[in-house]
Design a protein around this motif. Structure first.
Motif, PDB file in Angstrom:
ATOM      1  N   VAL A 408      68.849 -38.577 -56.499  1.00  0.00           N
ATOM      2  CA  VAL A 408      68.641 -37.800 -55.446  1.00  0.00           C
ATOM      3  C   VAL A 408      68.892 -38.705 -54.260  1.00  0.00           C
ATOM      4  O   VAL A 408      68.091 -39.671 -54.078  1.00  0.00           O
ATOM      5  CB  VAL A 408      67.083 -37.294 -55.431  1.00  0.00           C
ATOM      6  CG1 VAL A 408      66.869 -36.580 -54.131  1.00  0.00           C
ATOM      7  CG2 VAL A 408      66.635 -36.522 -56.624  1.00  0.00           C
ATOM      8  N   ALA A 409      69.659 -38.217 -53.469  1.00  0.00           N
ATOM      9  CA  ALA A 409      69.993 -39.085 -52.284  1.00  0.00           C
ATOM     10  C   ALA A 409      69.078 -39.062 -51.225  1.00  0.00           C
ATOM     11  O   ALA A 409      68.424 -37.743 -51.162  1.00  0.00           O
ATOM     12  CB  ALA A 409      71.544 -38.410 -51.809  1.00  0.00           C
ATOM     13  N   PRO A 410      68.820 -40.285 -50.489  1.00  0.00           N
ATOM     14  CA  PRO A 410      67.872 -39.846 -49.326  1.00  0.00           C
ATOM     15  C   PRO A 410      68.037 -39.131 -48.537  1.00  0.00           C
ATOM     16  O   PRO A 410      66.910 -38.569 -47.951  1.00  0.00           O
ATOM     17  CB  PRO A 410      67.912 -41.586 -49.124  1.00  0.00           C
ATOM     18  CG  PRO A 410      68.489 -42.318 -50.091  1.00  0.00           C
ATOM     19  CD  PRO A 410      69.511 -41.508 -50.875  1.00  0.00           C
ATOM     20  N   SER A 411      69.304 -38.428 -48.100  1.00  0.00           N
ATOM     21  CA  SER A 411      69.480 -37.527 -47.338  1.00  0.00           C
ATOM     22  C   SER A 411      69.184 -36.357 -47.773  1.00  0.00           C
ATOM     23  O   SER A 411      68.773 -35.493 -46.786  1.00  0.00           O
ATOM     24  CB  SER A 411      70.930 -37.637 -46.784  1.00  0.00           C
ATOM     25  OG  SER A 411      71.756 -37.395 -47.622  1.00  0.00           O
ATOM     26  N   ASP A 412      69.033 -35.858 -48.950  1.00  0.00           N
ATOM     27  CA  ASP A 412      68.597 -34.822 -49.752  1.00  0.00           C
ATOM     28  C   ASP A 412      67.158 -34.546 -49.759  1.00  0.00           C
ATOM     29  O   ASP A 412      66.606 -33.412 -50.087  1.00  0.00           O
ATOM     30  CB  ASP A 412      69.253 -34.767 -50.982  1.00  0.00           C
ATOM     31  CG  ASP A 412      70.708 -34.341 -51.108  1.00  0.00           C
ATOM     32  OD1 ASP A 412      71.175 -33.999 -50.013  1.00  0.00           O
ATOM     33  OD2 ASP A 412      71.452 -34.741 -52.160  1.00  0.00           O
ATOM     34  N   HIS A 413      66.367 -35.611 -49.595  1.00  0.00           N
ATOM     35  CA  HIS A 413      65.131 -35.573 -49.369  1.00  0.00           C
ATOM     36  C   HIS A 413      64.149 -36.607 -48.413  1.00  0.00           C
ATOM     37  O   HIS A 413      63.949 -37.728 -48.896  1.00  0.00           O
ATOM     38  CB  HIS A 413      64.233 -35.907 -50.936  1.00  0.00           C
ATOM     39  CG  HIS A 413      62.909 -35.550 -50.997  1.00  0.00           C
ATOM     40  ND1 HIS A 413      62.215 -34.539 -51.550  1.00  0.00           N
ATOM     41  CD2 HIS A 413      61.793 -36.335 -50.732  1.00  0.00           C
ATOM     42  CE1 HIS A 413      61.083 -34.512 -51.532  1.00  0.00           C
ATOM     43  NE2 HIS A 413      60.620 -35.583 -50.785  1.00  0.00           N
ATOM     44  N   VAL A 414      64.150 -36.243 -47.130  1.00  0.00           N
ATOM     45  CA  VAL A 414      63.940 -37.073 -46.118  1.00  0.00           C
ATOM     46  C   VAL A 414      62.348 -36.936 -45.977  1.00  0.00           C
ATOM     47  O   VAL A 414      61.797 -36.000 -46.255  1.00  0.00           O
ATOM     48  CB  VAL A 414      64.401 -36.286 -44.774  1.00  0.00           C
ATOM     49  CG1 VAL A 414      63.959 -37.239 -43.630  1.00  0.00           C
ATOM     50  CG2 VAL A 414      66.032 -36.624 -44.934  1.00  0.00           C
ATOM     51  N   ILE A 415      61.618 -37.942 -45.776  1.00  0.00           N
ATOM     52  CA  ILE A 415      60.364 -38.187 -46.152  1.00  0.00           C
ATOM     53  C   ILE A 415      59.842 -38.683 -44.553  1.00  0.00           C
ATOM     54  O   ILE A 415      60.129 -39.567 -43.833  1.00  0.00           O
ATOM     55  CB  ILE A 415      59.837 -39.335 -47.099  1.00  0.00           C
ATOM     56  CG1 ILE A 415      60.311 -39.002 -48.426  1.00  0.00           C
ATOM     57  CG2 ILE A 415      58.490 -39.465 -46.910  1.00  0.00           C
ATOM     58  CD1 ILE A 415      60.124 -40.051 -49.473  1.00  0.00           C
ATOM     59  N   LEU A 416      58.992 -37.858 -44.212  1.00  0.00           N
ATOM     60  CA  LEU A 416      58.272 -38.138 -42.956  1.00  0.00           C
ATOM     61  C   LEU A 416      56.717 -38.695 -43.325  1.00  0.00           C
ATOM     62  O   LEU A 416      55.990 -38.182 -44.171  1.00  0.00           O
ATOM     63  CB  LEU A 416      57.950 -36.616 -42.163  1.00  0.00           C
ATOM     64  CG  LEU A 416      56.732 -36.864 -41.135  1.00  0.00           C
ATOM     65  CD1 LEU A 416      57.236 -37.651 -39.854  1.00  0.00           C
ATOM     66  CD2 LEU A 416      56.716 -35.463 -40.721  1.00  0.00           C
ATOM     67  N   ALA A 417      56.532 -40.090 -42.829  1.00  0.00           N
ATOM     68  CA  ALA A 417      55.271 -40.674 -43.113  1.00  0.00           C
ATOM     69  C   ALA A 417      54.423 -40.974 -41.993  1.00  0.00           C
ATOM     70  O   ALA A 417      54.988 -41.265 -40.750  1.00  0.00           O
ATOM     71  CB  ALA A 417      55.631 -42.015 -43.716  1.00  0.00           C
ATOM     72  N   SER A 418      53.097 -40.766 -41.958  1.00  0.00           N
ATOM     73  CA  SER A 418      52.339 -40.910 -40.976  1.00  0.00           C
ATOM     74  C   SER A 418      50.734 -41.227 -41.682  1.00  0.00           C
ATOM     75  O   SER A 418      50.994 -40.903 -42.790  1.00  0.00           O
ATOM     76  CB  SER A 418      52.214 -39.948 -39.941  1.00  0.00           C
ATOM     77  OG  SER A 418      51.582 -38.723 -40.632  1.00  0.00           O
ATOM     78  N   THR A 419      49.888 -41.868 -40.451  1.00  0.00           N
ATOM     79  CA  THR A 419      48.599 -41.947 -41.295  1.00  0.00           C
ATOM     80  C   THR A 419      47.501 -41.467 -40.153  1.00  0.00           C
ATOM     81  O   THR A 419      47.720 -41.985 -38.956  1.00  0.00           O
ATOM     82  CB  THR A 419      48.524 -43.540 -41.436  1.00  0.00           C
ATOM     83  OG1 THR A 419      47.032 -43.798 -41.955  1.00  0.00           O
ATOM     84  CG2 THR A 419      48.653 -44.624 -40.394  1.00  0.00           C
ATOM     85  N   ALA A 420      46.619 -40.838 -40.417  1.00  0.00           N
ATOM     86  CA  ALA A 420      45.626 -40.357 -39.766  1.00  0.00           C
ATOM     87  C   ALA A 420      44.190 -41.153 -40.156  1.00  0.00           C
ATOM     88  O   ALA A 420      43.004 -40.429 -39.565  1.00  0.00           O
ATOM     89  CB  ALA A 420      45.490 -38.980 -39.943  1.00  0.00           C
ATOM     90  N   GLY A 421      44.009 -42.300 -40.649  1.00  0.00           N
ATOM     91  CA  GLY A 421      42.719 -42.943 -40.903  1.00  0.00           C
ATOM     92  C   GLY A 421      41.870 -43.462 -39.914  1.00  0.00           C
ATOM     93  O   GLY A 421      42.557 -43.542 -38.811  1.00  0.00           O
ATOM     94  N   HIS A 422      40.862 -43.742 -40.285  1.00  0.00           N
ATOM     95  CA  HIS A 422      39.706 -44.214 -39.168  1.00  0.00           C
ATOM     96  C   HIS A 422      39.007 -45.634 -39.888  1.00  0.00           C
ATOM     97  O   HIS A 422      38.592 -45.248 -40.827  1.00  0.00           O
ATOM     98  CB  HIS A 422      38.840 -43.364 -38.661  1.00  0.00           C
ATOM     99  CG  HIS A 422      38.070 -43.853 -37.412  1.00  0.00           C
ATOM    100  ND1 HIS A 422      37.177 -44.849 -37.650  1.00  0.00           N
ATOM    101  CD2 HIS A 422      37.973 -43.524 -36.372  1.00  0.00           C
ATOM    102  CE1 HIS A 422      36.733 -44.930 -36.372  1.00  0.00           C
ATOM    103  NE2 HIS A 422      37.010 -44.240 -35.671  1.00  0.00           N
ATOM    104  N   GLY A 423      39.104 -46.721 -39.336  1.00  0.00           N
ATOM    105  CA  GLY A 423      38.483 -47.795 -39.846  1.00  0.00           C
ATOM    106  C   GLY A 423      36.997 -47.712 -40.113  1.00  0.00           C
ATOM    107  O   GLY A 423      36.295 -47.194 -39.203  1.00  0.00           O
ATOM    108  N   GLY A 424      36.513 -48.222 -41.079  1.00  0.00           N
ATOM    109  CA  GLY A 424      34.909 -48.196 -41.438  1.00  0.00           C
ATOM    110  C   GLY A 424      34.226 -46.891 -41.373  1.00  0.00           C
ATOM    111  O   GLY A 424      33.068 -46.939 -41.292  1.00  0.00           O
ATOM    112  N   TYR A 425      34.808 -45.854 -41.945  1.00  0.00           N
ATOM    113  CA  TYR A 425      34.467 -44.510 -41.948  1.00  0.00           C
ATOM    114  C   TYR A 425      33.876 -44.165 -43.386  1.00  0.00           C
ATOM    115  O   TYR A 425      34.691 -44.592 -44.488  1.00  0.00           O
ATOM    116  CB  TYR A 425      35.245 -43.479 -41.332  1.00  0.00           C
ATOM    117  CG  TYR A 425      34.904 -43.074 -39.802  1.00  0.00           C
ATOM    118  CD1 TYR A 425      34.136 -43.871 -39.150  1.00  0.00           C
ATOM    119  CD2 TYR A 425      35.698 -41.722 -39.505  1.00  0.00           C
ATOM    120  CE1 TYR A 425      34.094 -43.766 -37.820  1.00  0.00           C
ATOM    121  CE2 TYR A 425      35.198 -41.638 -38.066  1.00  0.00           C
ATOM    122  CZ  TYR A 425      34.612 -42.506 -37.348  1.00  0.00           C
ATOM    123  OH  TYR A 425      34.501 -42.111 -35.988  1.00  0.00           O
TER     124      TYR A 425
END
Length: 706
Positions: A408-425
């Motif tokens: 699977v070519a990287p351009s055929d499966h583009v990944i969007l990555a982000s994080t919504a965590g909160h420390g100490g919760y």
């Protein structure tokens, strides 16, 4: 001399599988039960290691095997006071339960979903009907496709001949014209078996020519329902476990797609007990003996229609932006990382204009997409100023690496990555209804507003350290984790409109595992029991920062690669795997622990993993530690030899009691067991192995007698 064959059932070819017949023993005597295809899938949804009882009275007398063991009560319309929940509120008898060891009691968790309740009502109604009917009616009702022919042969040979073999079987019907009188004597008669044998023997010759009379020639724990013409069981019930077993019946519509054939036979010897196979011996419907889960064709917790037991319950649909969204506490936001390593994007993966945390330093920034790289914007959205490398780049980029290797070519499966965590919760501070949960949803909404061809494929969850600090009990944490996954799935789908499920990937927190094991065990048990959650690794395998709580930048990127490998498996429709403890047994002084091993051989590794006392294992004889003389591996097993045979209940623990030399994790524990998976990730020019490292676990051993 060969054992005489005992005629058992007449099994003509059939066009579909409508009914399955089994035997259930609830402690008051064996009962024959009838399961239809409409309720079989639902009944197979019970989590691995779970129990099913028909009343609360039966369940409350049973001592659970481990904390959080699931159980279900079906068809009991009464009520009782919950023995665990504070205030002991009145709850329905019917529903799902969890074993709470601290209270030595079953805690009511939830009522049955409408589908489960419908199944319970249907099964209860069928049981009542069978009890009220006389023995002759009962035989006719439970027979199903295969056994119906036998019942009708006893009741009316003419009708039976017409059903089994059409015109050719009419000769059989005429030969058995006097079978009606004989069938009346069979119902309720103590000589039932001998009379059935006599009747079957009389009909055997003509019927074999027409419908390949099924004969059972074996013995043992399997009660056959139907057998092939050479004595192989096609469908039966294991009396020891109550599980359906068999090689399939007839030709189904699915079989006509996968390959034509008559009576289908199972040709494998793996962990899957087949119920139905195609003509090539491939499993269409079966039961995984190691997990107790159904695999095959049915929807609702059973593997996909490919019949592949390694397939996810439902495939994901690749879209323009495939979101890998992290959520949890400080390890998901790069706390104490100390550096930014991922400053260039090797593929075409993306994040928000505000970086992986979608934060400008003063406000949320979902204005656009940009190439995925890491940053150290301070203060971070959770108010801290020590955030740097997150797991986002390690996860997304390694997922692209794995997919590229799979074609699977990287351009055929583009990944969007982000994080919504909160420390100490704690988990309750991250749950739906909390203030921070809205920020989690903002990542989903922000991405979807930028591109409607967007779906959240997985949530990378990482949390539990604060709950370990606060000693949150297993009985509270486990259902909270299950509810959070369910809420995230529902809310994400409502925003994106995606039909595919949102899978959860989670690490097992080694922080606090020695001082409060409930959280680490809940992580493992949830991954073992849920079709939509998978364990990636225990955190003791990664380098910790000087605060002995968080990881280093290398540690985050390395752990991120484990999430990425699991993501890539899901993207290809495969269940992510881990080194999973299955069972513990004891015979004399030898304790055997069995695992599901992704890649053999098992290795006790004190080089890549910090050398730990007794390799991380501990054996309890009752409440007292047993002396371990030696530990070795053999195939998929770890063999622990004790100095003497234990006299009390044996419990095997791993990575819960000792911390390896040279590492420091607050309240943590570790071990030395891994598999031999050869995957690696290269970080700043250095190769790091991606072995499947054994998670912390606790198993009560079964004493073997034979």
């Amino acid at each position: 001399m060969a054992e005489a064959k005992t005629p058992l059932a007449l099994v003509p070819p059939v066009s579909s599988l409508d009914t399955v017949v089994g035997v259930r023993d609830d402690g008051t005597g064996a009962q024959i039960v009838q399961l239809t295809t409409s309720n079989l899938a639902a009944l197979l949804q019970l989590d691995a290691g779970g129990l099913v009882r028909s009343s609360w009275t039966q369940l409350e007398t049973i001592v659970g095997s481990y904390d959080g063991q699931p159980a279900r009560v079906l068809g009991d319309s009464g009520h009782h006071n919950d023995p665990v929940t504070s205030g002991h509120p009145q709850v329905d008898n019917e529903g799902d339960y969890g074993w709470v060891a601290a209270s030595s009691a079953w805690q009511w968790l939830r009522g049955l979903s409408p589908t489960q309740a419908d199944v319970a009502a249907a099964v209860a109604a069928e049981a009542a009907l069978r009890t009220a009917a006389d023995s002759s009616e009962q035989t006719a009702r439970i027979a199903g496709d295969a056994a119906e022919a036998t019942a009708r042969a006893a009741a009316d040979a003419t009708e039976q001949g017409a059903r089994i073999a059409g015109d050719a079987a009419e000769a059989t019907a005429r030969a058995a014209a006097d079978a009606t009188e004989q069938a009346a004597r069979i119902a309720g008669d103590a000589a039932l078996q001998s009379e059935v044998d006599t009747l079957s023997a009389e009909l055997q010759a003509p019927l074999e020519a027409v419908s390949h009379l099924a004969l059972y020639s074996g013995s043992g724990d399997i009660t056959p329902i139907a057998a092939s013409d050479i004595g192989q069981i096609i469908l039966g019930v294991d009396r020891a476990t109550g599980a359906l077993v068999g090689d399939g019946v007839g030709e189904t519509p699915v079989n006509r797609v996968l390959g034509a054939g008559g009576i289908m036979r199972y040709i494998g010897d793996g962990a899957i007990t087949p119920i139905v196979t195609d003509s090539f011996g491939r499993i269409l419907l079966g039961v995984d003996r190691e997990t107790g889960e159904g695999v095959g064709l049915f929807a609702g917790g059973v593997s996909s229609s490919s019949g592949d037991p390694n397939a996810t319950p439902a495939p994901i649909a690749s879209v323009a932006k495939n979101h890998l969204l992290f959520y949890g506490q400080s390890l998901t936001v790069g706390a104490a990382a100390g550096a930014v390593l991922s400053t260039t994007q090797p593929y075409v993966n993306l994040t928000f204009s505000g970086g992986p945390r979608a934060w400008s330093g003063t406000d949320w920034d979902f204005a656009s997409f940009k190439a995925l790289v890491e940053d150290a914007v301070a203060p971070a959205p959770d108010g801290y100023s020590n955030r740097a490398e997150t797991m986002c780049s390690g996860a997304a980029n390694y997922a692209s690496t794995c997919l590229a290797l799979a074609g699977v070519a990287p351009s055929d499966h583009v990944i969007l990555a982000s994080t919504a965590g909160h420390g100490g919760y704690r988990i309750d501070q991250l749950a739906k209804g909390s203030a921070w949960y809205d920020n989690f949803k903002a990542h989903v909404t922000g991405a979807h507003l930028l591109d409607a061809s967007h779906a959240v494929q997985t949530v990378g969850y990482g949390q539990g350290e604060s709950d370990a600090d606060d000693a949150t009990p297993y009985a509270s944490y486990y259902p909270a984790l299950a509810q959070l996954r369910s809420d995230m799935d529902a809310d994400i789908r409502a925003i994106t409109g995606q039909s595919s499920p949102v899978y959860m990937l989670l690490y097992q927190s080694s922080y606090g595992a020695r001082t409060h094991s409930d959280i680490a065990l809940a992580h493992l048990h949830f991954a073992q029991s849920s079709d939509y959650a998978y364990l990636v690794a225990p955190t003791y395998a990664f380098p910790y920062a000087d605060d002995h709580t968080h990881l280093t930048a290398v540690g985050y990127k390395w752990l991120g690669a484990y999430y990425g490998r699991a993501y890539a498996a899901i993207a290809r429709g495969k269940k992510p795997v881990w080194l999973d403890p299955v069972s513990a047994t004891v015979r004399g002084a030898l304790v055997r622990v069995r695992f599901t091993v992704p890649t053999l051989p098992l290795v006790l590794d004190a080089t890549n993993l910090a050398s730990t006392t007794d390799k991380g294992f501990k054996v309890l004889d009752g409440a007292s530690p047993a002396t371990i003389s030696s530990i070795a591996v053999s195939g998929s097993d770890v063999l622990i030899t004790l100095s003497a045979a234990p006299s009390d209940v044996v419990t095997v623990r791993y990575a819960l009691d000792a911390l390896g030399a040279g590492i420091s994790i607050v309240g943590g524990a570790s071990g030395n067991l891994r598999d031999s998976t050869p995957d690696i990730i290269t970080i700043s020019g250095t190769d790091y192995p991606l072995y499947h490292v054994c998670p912390a676990f606790e198993l009560v051993a079964t004493k073997l007698g034979e």
